[in-house]
Enzyme design. Sequence first.
Site, PDB file in Angstrom:
ATOM      1  N   GLY A  93       0.850  -1.187   0.000  1.00 17.41           N
ATOM      2  CA  GLY A  93       0.000   0.000   0.000  1.00 17.41           C
ATOM      3  C   GLY A  93       0.883   1.232   0.000  1.00 17.41           C
ATOM      4  N   GLN A 152       3.096   9.873   0.747  1.00 18.83           N
ATOM      5  CA  GLN A 152       4.360   9.150   0.995  1.00 18.83           C
ATOM      6  C   GLN A 152       5.379   9.380  -0.116  1.00 18.83           C
ATOM      7  OE1 GLN A 152       2.328   5.169   2.013  1.00 18.83           O
ATOM      8  NE2 GLN A 152       4.234   5.136   3.193  1.00 18.83           N
ATOM      9  N   CYS A 173       5.474  -0.068   7.394  1.00 11.86           N
ATOM     10  CA  CYS A 173       5.193   1.082   6.530  1.00 11.86           C
ATOM     11  C   CYS A 173       6.472   1.467   5.793  1.00 11.86           C
ATOM     12  CB  CYS A 173       4.718   2.248   7.390  1.00 11.86           C
ATOM     13  SG  CYS A 173       4.349   3.743   6.461  1.00 11.86           S
ATOM     14  N   LEU A 174       6.365   1.736   4.495  1.00  6.50           N
ATOM     15  CA  LEU A 174       7.561   2.109   3.726  1.00  6.50           C
ATOM     16  C   LEU A 174       8.174   3.409   4.232  1.00  6.50           C
ATOM     17  CD1 LEU A 174       6.412   1.199   0.094  1.00  6.50           C
ATOM     18  CD2 LEU A 174       7.944  -0.101   1.587  1.00  6.50           C
ATOM     19  N   HIS A 194      -4.904   1.749   7.154  1.00  4.54           N
ATOM     20  CA  HIS A 194      -3.535   2.256   7.290  1.00  4.54           C
ATOM     21  C   HIS A 194      -3.283   3.384   6.274  1.00  4.54           C
ATOM     22  CE1 HIS A 194       0.967   1.549   7.911  1.00  4.54           C
ATOM     23  NE2 HIS A 194       0.933   2.287   6.815  1.00  4.54           N
ATOM     24  N   GLU A 195      -3.674   3.152   5.017  1.00  7.90           N
ATOM     25  CA  GLU A 195      -3.442   4.164   3.972  1.00  7.90           C
ATOM     26  C   GLU A 195      -4.331   5.388   4.179  1.00  7.90           C
ATOM     27  OE1 GLU A 195      -0.852   3.763   2.284  1.00  7.90           O
ATOM     28  OE2 GLU A 195      -0.617   1.698   2.938  1.00  7.90           O
ATOM     29  N   HIS A 231      -2.851   7.730   6.525  1.00  6.14           N
ATOM     30  CA  HIS A 231      -1.796   8.582   5.939  1.00  6.14           C
ATOM     31  C   HIS A 231      -2.386   9.866   5.377  1.00  6.14           C
ATOM     32  CE1 HIS A 231       1.932   6.437   6.299  1.00  6.14           C
ATOM     33  NE2 HIS A 231       1.496   5.352   5.680  1.00  6.14           N
TER      34      HIS A 231
END
Length: 186
Positions: free
Chosen positions: A46, A51, A96-97, A138-139, A142
Site C-alpha cells: 500500500g 508518501q 510502513c515504507l 492504514h493508507e 496517511h
Amino acid sequence: MALLPIYPYDARVLREETRDVVGPSPVLTGLIVNMFETMRVAGGIGLAANQVGEGSSLFVIDLRPMEGFEESSPLVMINPVITDMWGEEIGYEEGCLSVPNVREEVFRPEKLHIRYRDASYQEQELEADDFLARVIQHEYDHLRGVFFTDYLRGLRKRLVMPVLKKIRSGETEIDYPMATDVELVS
Ligand code: ZN
C-alpha cells in the site's frame, strides 16, 4: 515510469491532511502509475500519495505479493471516504515504507465501507474486511497525517521512539530510494 523517493516518518507532507483531487488528468494517471511501480520495487502493498511527497487524497493497494492474495486486483482509491467501520478490533503487526524496519501490532476494526473514485475517476464503493480492511485503514490514516506508530502507548511507544528519531534524521539504511532533505514537522 519513474521510481519516486519515499518520504520518511514525520515529513511535513505526511503530517498534514491531504487535499481532494479535483478531476482526472494525465498528471494524475502518471502519478498513479509511478506509485504502483515505486511500491512494487520497494516491496510494499500500500502507498499513499503523500508518501511520495504529493499532498493529494489518494492511495494505491496491491496485495498480490501476499500469500492468499495472488489473484486479488490492485486498487486505486481517490478522494476516499470511510463511511462505516464495525466488527471486532483485531491486532496485527503492521509496517510502513515511510517507517522502515519497524513492525508493531495495531488494533483495528475488521470491517469497513468506503466510497472513492477509481483510476478512471468513476465513483465506487466497497465493503472490505480482514486484511484488505486493515491496509485501507492504514493508507486512509496517511491521508489524514496519521502513522500507525501513533497508536502505540506506554513501553512500546518509548521503545520505538529512538528508532523513529533515526528515521526522521535519515540515519536509517534502506534498500529503496528515500527522500532526503525533506521538511519535517518540528
Ligand atoms: Zn504506511
